[in-house]
Design a protein around this motif. Structure first.
Motif, short mmCIF file in Angstrom:
data_model
loop_
_atom_site.label_atom_id
_atom_site.label_comp_id
_atom_site.label_asym_id
_atom_site.label_seq_id
_atom_site.Cartn_x
_atom_site.Cartn_y
_atom_site.Cartn_z
N UNK A 20 0.82 -1.23 0.00
CA UNK A 20 0.00 0.00 0.00
C UNK A 20 0.84 1.27 0.00
N UNK A 21 2.12 1.13 0.40
CA UNK A 21 3.00 2.30 0.44
C UNK A 21 3.71 2.52 -0.90
N UNK A 73 5.98 9.43 13.58
CA UNK A 73 5.14 9.97 12.50
C UNK A 73 4.92 8.92 11.41
N UNK A 74 5.97 8.16 11.09
CA UNK A 74 5.80 7.11 10.08
C UNK A 74 4.96 5.95 10.62
N UNK A 75 5.07 5.70 11.93
CA UNK A 75 4.21 4.68 12.54
C UNK A 75 2.74 5.08 12.46
N UNK A 76 2.47 6.37 12.56
CA UNK A 76 1.09 6.86 12.44
C UNK A 76 0.53 6.56 11.05
N UNK A 77 1.37 6.78 10.02
CA UNK A 77 0.95 6.49 8.65
C UNK A 77 0.66 5.01 8.49
N UNK A 78 1.55 4.17 9.03
CA UNK A 78 1.36 2.72 8.94
C UNK A 78 0.09 2.30 9.67
N UNK A 79 -0.16 2.92 10.81
CA UNK A 79 -1.35 2.59 11.61
C UNK A 79 -2.65 2.95 10.89
N UNK A 80 -2.60 3.97 10.03
CA UNK A 80 -3.79 4.34 9.26
C UNK A 80 -4.28 3.17 8.41
N UNK A 82 4.94 7.95 -0.51
CA UNK A 82 5.88 7.76 -1.62
C UNK A 82 7.32 7.63 -1.13
N UNK A 83 7.65 8.24 0.00
CA UNK A 83 9.01 8.11 0.54
C UNK A 83 9.22 6.77 1.24
N UNK A 84 8.13 6.04 1.49
CA UNK A 84 8.21 4.75 2.17
C UNK A 84 8.33 3.60 1.18
#
Length: 505
Positions: free
Chosen positions: A120-121, A255-262, A333-335
């Motif tokens: 998904x990333x 902050x990246x963990x928040x994106x993953x958690x979404x 996109x950076x992930x």
């Protein structure tokens, strides 16, 4: 030449590629049909600039120059760029699988390799009209680094891998995390093959040192380009080696963990099932390792510990380059390096299927949900595009009306336009959609400005909203207003003041 013959695809690999190719094309079809410019695409479409070299992506600049016929303005070649991107990535994944998983069945390889594309990333990277090919090509180079035959002479091997690493860096530096993940993957594979621990450590260190030396060489060669771009420089600086730097790293990681958690929170049942399946796969792997390994008990225990912690190590490494930046871009996109992590999940499920046939249903469920998510994403992108086009046409009509009595040489945006109704409904159950689908009509968004300007036939520029503009808006009547926005003409600048969201400078 005999050594390179091992890179040739046999009949089985060709079948794997064909299967992966058709799955990939079916997967990106919603993006092709949605046909929406994604972020930077809007600037390139309106101004026709290349400018990848400003971000240190010199090879990206060169490739698009060639594909655009050396035109002074970059051409929109979509969906060719997206199709070529997934074809090349599919091909590199097949080479990768040929080296490590040639004993797996054709169907199992196709399903396993598709996990890399279905991350998904990776969806944001696939959404770019201009950039998708370049980003995916960088990933191809990373996978090819670990797909070359081991029998190659050391000199040729290092030259080829060095060129591939440099190629990746000159295309998209965020993919260095993917390289580090594959270093760990290669180490684990060697461990499971009962290779000597000393040899594995030596090879891993050699890989990392090679990448570090080339990264320093790359940094030196692009420093002048990045120095001339304030945006690139602000996102290229590393954190300092002090207490403040550690705090920044921890903040970035959160902050990246928040994106993953979404994403995870929206698919909790599936995530739990896959996690349990991967755990069972790891247990079976350890059992098989203990039965086959000829190492001493002490080395077996060390290897077991390394295998157990490897998922956490891979996860951190996939984000490693991002979290050590002073000002990273907190976007999916950076992930892109998480592509490797998703591939390894696919590999774990494939290994489980080989031992427990009925678990193919779990892999099938994952593939099904990846398609349903992508197709719903494509539909929402299309609805947002239509929603924005309607407001754009209204704004352009009003601006042309105002031009009869006012001189307008620039526009600015303030406030925030609402998402489409479909997006608002989808967001109630899945917050990840809104993270993936940008709203261009927001405070000082140049992308929204370029979207409006692309419909105007007068020489107009995009400018930022100033404090004096906001003060003027509070004390004066608008020139045109409706329920969605108001337009104020201030010193030849048309400020489009949306009635939703905060208004900031």
């Amino acid at each position: 030449m005999f050594m390179f013959h091992k890179m040739k695809l046999g009949k089985k690999e060709q079948k794997v590629f064909i299967g992966l190719f058709f799955l990939s094309i079916a997967y990106i079809m919603p993006l092709i049909l949605a046909d929406r410019f994604f972020v930077d695409d809007l600037g390139r479409n309106y101004l026709g600039y290349y400018w990848w070299d400003h971000n240190g992506r010199l090879l990206a600049n060169g490739i698009m120059k060639v594909l655009s016929g050396f035109s002074s303005t970059v051409l929109d070649l979509s969906p060719l760029t997206q199709i070529l991107g997934v074809i090349l990535l599919s091909m590199s994944l097949v080479f990768f699988s040929k080296k490590y998983f040639s004993h797996y069945s054709t169907k199992l390889q196709v399903g396993m390799l598709f996990f890399a594309l279905a991350s998904p990333y990776l969806i944001e990277n696939l959404s770019f009209k201009y950039d998708s090919l370049l980003m995916l090509l960088g990933l191809c180079f990373v996978f090819l680094c670990f797909s070359l035959p081991e029998e190659l002479p050391r000199g040729i091997y290092y030259v080829l891998t060095s060129l591939l690493i440099l190629g990746m860096l000159f295309l998209y530096q965020a993919e260095l995390g993917a390289y580090l993940c594959l270093v760990v993957f290669e180490f684990i594979i060697g461990m499971l093959k009962d290779e000597k621990t000393g040899h594995l450590i030596k090879r891993g260190i050699s890989r990392i040192l090679q990448a570090l030396i080339l990264a320093l060489l790359y940094q030196k060669s692009v420093s002048a380009y990045i120095a001339n771009s304030p945006y690139s420089k602000s996102h290229a600086d590393l954190v300092a080696l002090n207490a403040h730097g550690i705090k920044t790293v921890l903040y970035n990681f959160k902050e990246y963990l928040k994106i993953i958690n979404m994403y995870v929170s929206s698919y909790k049942p599936l995530v739990i099932i896959v996690s349990i399946a991967c755990l069972v796969s790891l247990i079976l792997l350890l059992k098989n390792f203990y039965q086959r390994s000829t190492k001493s008990l002490g080395l077996k225990i060390i290897d077991t510990i390394l295998l157990i912690i490897s998922p956490a190590v891979l996860f951190v490494l996939s984000l490693s380059l991002l979290i050590v930046l002073k000002n990273p871009v907190f976007g999916c996109r950076t992930m892109i390096s998480m592509t490797v992590l998703y591939l390894i999940i696919g590999i774990a499920l494939a290994y489980l299927i080989r031992h427990i046939r009925s678990t193919y249903l779990i892999m099938g469920l994952c593939l099904l949900y990846s398609f349903t998510f992508m197709y719903s994403y494509g539909t929402l992108v299309k609805s947002q595009k239509v929603h924005e086009e309607s407001i754009t046409q209204s704004i352009v009509y009003d601006l042309r009306t105002l031009e009869k009595d006012h001189v307008i040489n620039s526009i600015a945006l303030s406030g925030s336009y609402t998402y489409s109704k479909q997006m608002i409904m989808a967001d109630q159950n899945n917050k990840f959609y809104k993270k993936l689908i940008p709203n261009y009509f927001e405070n000082n968004s140049m992308w929204g400005g370029y979207e409006v300007l692309s419909f105007l036939d007068t020489p107009t520029q995009f400018k930022m909203t100033s404090m004096s503009d906001l003060h003027y808006i509070k004390t004066h009547k608008s020139n045109i207003a409706n329920k969605e926005y108001a337009i104020y003409v201030i010193n030849q600048k048309a400020v489009i003041y949306f009635n939703h969201g905060p208004h900031k400078v």
